[in-house]
Motif scaffolding. Structure first.
Motif, short mmCIF file in Angstrom:
data_model
loop_
_atom_site.label_atom_id
_atom_site.label_comp_id
_atom_site.label_asym_id
_atom_site.label_seq_id
_atom_site.Cartn_x
_atom_site.Cartn_y
_atom_site.Cartn_z
N ARG A 148 0.96 -1.26 0.09
CA ARG A 148 -0.02 0.11 0.02
C ARG A 148 1.02 1.21 0.02
O ARG A 148 1.92 1.15 0.49
CB ARG A 148 -0.95 0.19 1.22
CG ARG A 148 -1.72 -1.20 1.32
CD ARG A 148 -2.38 -1.29 2.73
NE ARG A 148 -3.23 -0.08 2.98
CZ ARG A 148 -4.50 -0.08 2.62
NH1 ARG A 148 -5.04 -0.94 2.20
NH2 ARG A 148 -5.25 0.99 3.07
N HIS A 204 -4.25 7.44 -0.07
CA HIS A 204 -3.58 6.29 0.31
C HIS A 204 -4.36 5.17 -0.19
O HIS A 204 -5.31 5.14 -0.68
CB HIS A 204 -3.59 6.26 1.83
CG HIS A 204 -4.81 6.20 2.52
ND1 HIS A 204 -5.49 5.34 3.11
CD2 HIS A 204 -5.66 7.32 2.64
CE1 HIS A 204 -6.54 5.54 3.61
NE2 HIS A 204 -6.61 6.98 3.28
N GLY A 205 -3.73 3.90 -0.26
CA GLY A 205 -4.46 2.71 -0.74
C GLY A 205 -3.32 1.90 -1.53
O GLY A 205 -2.33 2.10 -1.43
N THR A 206 -3.87 0.80 -2.19
CA THR A 206 -2.99 0.03 -2.97
C THR A 206 -2.79 0.99 -4.29
O THR A 206 -3.64 2.07 -4.51
CB THR A 206 -3.81 -1.33 -3.27
OG1 THR A 206 -4.97 -0.83 -4.27
CG2 THR A 206 -4.17 -2.22 -2.39
N GLU A 222 -5.70 1.18 -6.54
CA GLU A 222 -6.64 2.28 -5.99
C GLU A 222 -6.37 3.83 -6.12
O GLU A 222 -7.05 4.62 -6.32
CB GLU A 222 -6.84 1.88 -4.52
CG GLU A 222 -7.42 0.89 -4.00
CD GLU A 222 -7.48 0.17 -2.53
OE1 GLU A 222 -7.98 -1.12 -2.48
OE2 GLU A 222 -6.78 0.93 -1.94
N SER A 253 -8.57 6.21 -8.27
CA SER A 253 -9.23 7.40 -7.17
C SER A 253 -8.80 8.67 -7.90
O SER A 253 -9.51 9.70 -7.73
CB SER A 253 -8.91 7.32 -5.83
OG SER A 253 -7.40 7.72 -5.78
#
Ligand SMILES: Nc1ncnc2c1ncn2[C@@H]1O[C@H](COP(=O)(O)OP(=O)(O)OP(=O)(O)O)[C@@H](O)[C@H]1O
Ligand SMILES: [Mg+2]
Lengths: 299, 372
Positions: free
Chosen positions: A198, A210-212, A215, A219
């Motif tokens: 991540r 934030h995220g993988t 993602e 986004s």
């Protein structure tokens, strides 16, 4: 329970907030990337997490210990690699490792094994100050994992390290994570970001994504076209002025043209008479957009 | 929780010792500076200089005045650079500092010696630095008398001349032996405080502080790791200075060595911890240096090293009490020169222990565990 769980971290230097309300969680065994432009507050955040700086506001736990009150317990179980080489240049490689081993009360084999692992056994009597930049990084990394920490906080550990050593480094990190070690690593390299489970993106002291990796890319809602041109420089200059075009990045003879409004982007490209095809938005495109956005928000 | 781990302390000590050894210039300085200071200071203050320029005012030249001059030159103290000049010229010379002595013989010197009525010789000495003149003056009477006795061939029951000595500009002398033991305190203070005041600022300036703080060493361990190697340095310096005091200056040592060692140990401990305290206050090595001198100069002035303590005004004496050097000077002078024992030096010893405690606590309170 998460290895890192901090909320609302804030830190100001001389009245200027350099970390502003950052909340971050990193699960155990996860490799978390920490990205953001220069001066965005990554180092400051990491220092607050390992008790080297006191937050002005916010609190949290690292490995289940309170970051304000239990800095000592955190230090014992964390391996922190500073951004700037901070081992002793007037000590040899072996003496530096022995110093660290002594402070963690490790057996003498720890030093020997680490030297062997680095491939530095024959150079162990060389002064650390005379090592090349990349080797200094490797020594520092080896020193901070010697005591088998549960959490690694790595501040740009691969800056200036050659590709092969970087690959070895990431292989090792993944190996350690598979055994349950948690890693928070700051980096400016996109390929390294993509090797993290991540990522967390910080700009101007605020955590803004934030995220993988997929993602984070999704986004951002960006569309990218690949444009081939005979004279990419001239075309790029023209496209940058066109409405709907937000980024133009030359890659050899192709241009990566990015924007949020797909229709406007297609119109601009057709008007410019360019031949184009849909492409994949890269993490870099996303970051550059995020950087521009947050600067607008700050202004 | 803040218990000291010998393993960690050992690692810190080893590291400091290696760094000390690698820093050749500093290492050499730690051993050579005390010796140099002792020799420079010691000789400048404590010397018995020879071959001092002198002028002779003798209206008539005869065998008696010549005998006097050669006898005086034979002592090695006097070099008559100006002979047969007038009293006015001689006055100008001594005022300028061109000569250290003016020897004046009365006009009828030879005749009066032969008559045996003990003419007076006037010796004017430039006593701005009293130690310069004292040796030369003390030999004078006997030398002059012997010279004239040889000339007259007689051995009269009464001395052939009367000697009148005028010590000019600074009529009182100061005691010599006071200086060298005091010098030990000054040398230790200078080197040890300066060295340890760099202890933490060096880490900060080299960027190694961040790592040191991230490692699991406690503030007490870090402090001990930093100051203990300098205790060793102090011990070597003490040995060097005491040996030199004995061999070069013949300073007597009448007291107990054990008592002295205990006093020196406490003093050195106070100094290294003071230096460490300074390094917790300073941000850069430059600041550390400045703070050291800020402390060093008044302590030199007010401790009784430069000026007799009892001669200072009351406020200065009170101020002087806050310096470890003041108490150490009392202690070492009492032990070395007067043979004082444990009970006699209880007071300065207690004062030094208070300094150790206060400096140590302040340093631990000031130590920053974070980079804030
Ligand atoms: N001790 C300090 N005193 C004053 N300002 C500081 C201090 N430490 C950091 N800063 C400021 O805080 C801001 C954030 O710095 P930080 O080192 O955390 O950024 P970073 O994200 O690590 O940057 P980089 O990618 O260049 O390493 C910068 O503007 C920096 O100048
Ligand atoms: Mg940084």
């Amino acid at each position: 329970m998460n290895a890192i769980e901090v909320t609302g971290l804030t830190k100001a230097f001389h009245g200027r907030k350099v970390v502003d309300d950052v909340s971050l969680s990193v699960a155990r065994g996860e490799i978390a990337g920490f990205l953001g432009p220069n001066g965005s507050g990554k180092t400051t955040c990491i220092r607050m997490m390992c008790g080297l700086l006191t937050p002005d506001a916010g609190d949290g736990q690292v490995l289940g210990h309170d970051i304000r009150r239990e800095a000592r317990a955190i230090k014992r179980q964390v391996g922190y690699m500073t951004q700037k080489f901070s081992y002793y240049e007037d000590l040899t490689i072996e003496e530096n490792l022995a110093f660290v081993a002594g402070l963690y009360a490790l057996p003498a084999e720890a030093v020997r094994d680490t030297l062997a692992g680095l491939g530095l056994t024959s150079r162990r009597s060389q002064l650390a100050g005379s090592l090349s930049g990349g080797w200094k990084q490797r020594l520092a990394l080896a020193a901070c994992i010697m005591h088998k920490p549960k959490l690694l906080l790595l501040d740009e550990p691969t800056a200036g390290v050659d590709p092969k050593a970087r690959r070895e480094f990431w292989d090792e990190i993944h190996g350690l994570a598979a055994d349950g070690l948690t890693v928070l690593v700051s980096t400016h390299y996109m390929d390294e970001a993509e090797r993290c489970h991540r990522i967390n993106y910080i700009a101007y002291g605020r955590l803004i994504a934030h995220g993988t990796v997929p993602e984070v890319i999704a986004s951002a809602g960006l569309t990218t076209f690949l444009v081939t041109a005979d004279r990419p420089g001239e075309l790029a200059a023209r496209l940058r002025k066109a409405p709907g075009v937000e980024q133009v990045a030359p890659f050899g003879t192709t241009l990566h043209v990015t924007g949020t409004d797909r229709a406007a982007l297609e119109r601009a490209l057709t008007e410019a008479g360019a031949s184009f095809q849909p492409g994949e938005t890269s993490l870099e495109d996303v970051f550059i957009r995020l950087m521009g956005q947050s600067r607008d928000n700050m202004a | 929780m803040t218990g000291i781990s010998l393993r960690r302390l050992g690692a810190l000590l080893r590291k400091e010792l290696i760094q000390m050894r690698r820093d050749r210039i500093t290492f050499a300085m730690m051993l050579l500076v005390p010796l140099m200071q002792l020799v420079l200071f010691g000789y400048a203050i404590n010397s018995d200089p020879k071959h001092l320029p002198a002028a002779l005012v003798a209206p008539t030249q005869d065998r008696f005045s010549r005998a006097m001059v050669s006898a005086l030159e034979l002592t090695g103290y006097y070099d008559f650079t100006h002979v047969g000049i007038s009293a006015t010229e001689a006055e100008a010379l001594i005022t300028r500092g061109a000569v250290a002595f003016v020897v004046t013989l009365p006009s009828d010197f030879g005749r009066r010696v032969e008559r045996g009525d003990a003419p007076q010789i006037l010796i004017e000495a430039d006593a701005t630095d009293p130690s310069v003149a004292s040796g030369a003056i003390s030999t004078l009477g006997t030398v002059a008398a012997e010279a004239l006795q040889r000339e007259t061939g007689a051995s009269p029951t009464q001395p052939p001349v009367g000697i009148v000595v005028h010590k000019r500009y600074n009529p009182e002398g100061i005691t010599q032996y006071n200086i060298v033991p005091g010098l030990l305190g000054v040398v230790l203070q200078m080197i040890l405080v300066m060295m340890t005041s760099m202890a933490l600022t060096r880490e900060i300036e080299r960027g190694t502080m961040e790592n040191l703080l991230a490692l699991p060493a406690t503030p007490v361990e870090i402090m001990l790791g930093k100051v203990m190697p300098y205790m060793g340095v102090g011990a070597v310096q003490v040995a060097v200075v005491l040996l030199a005091a004995r061999l070069l200056f013949g300073v007597p040592f009448v007291g107990s060595f054990g008592v002295l060692a205990a006093g020196i140990f406490t003093f050195v401990l106070a100094l290294v911890i003071l230096g460490y305290l300074i390094s917790t206050l300073a941000r850069t090595q430059m600041q550390a240096m400045q703070l050291t001198f800020f402390f060093f100069l008044p302590s030199l002035m007010l401790s009784g090293f430069m000026f007799p303590f009892r001669g200072m005004p009351g406020w200065a004496q009170t101020l002087g009490e806050v310096f470890p050097l003041t108490h150490f000077l009392r202690l070492i002078r009492a032990v070395m020169l007067k043979g004082a024992g444990q009970p006699d030096i209880a007071q300065p010893m207690a004062a030094l222990m208070v300094f150790v405690l206060v400096y140590g606590l302040l340093a631990l309170a000031r130590f920053r565990r974070t980079l804030d």
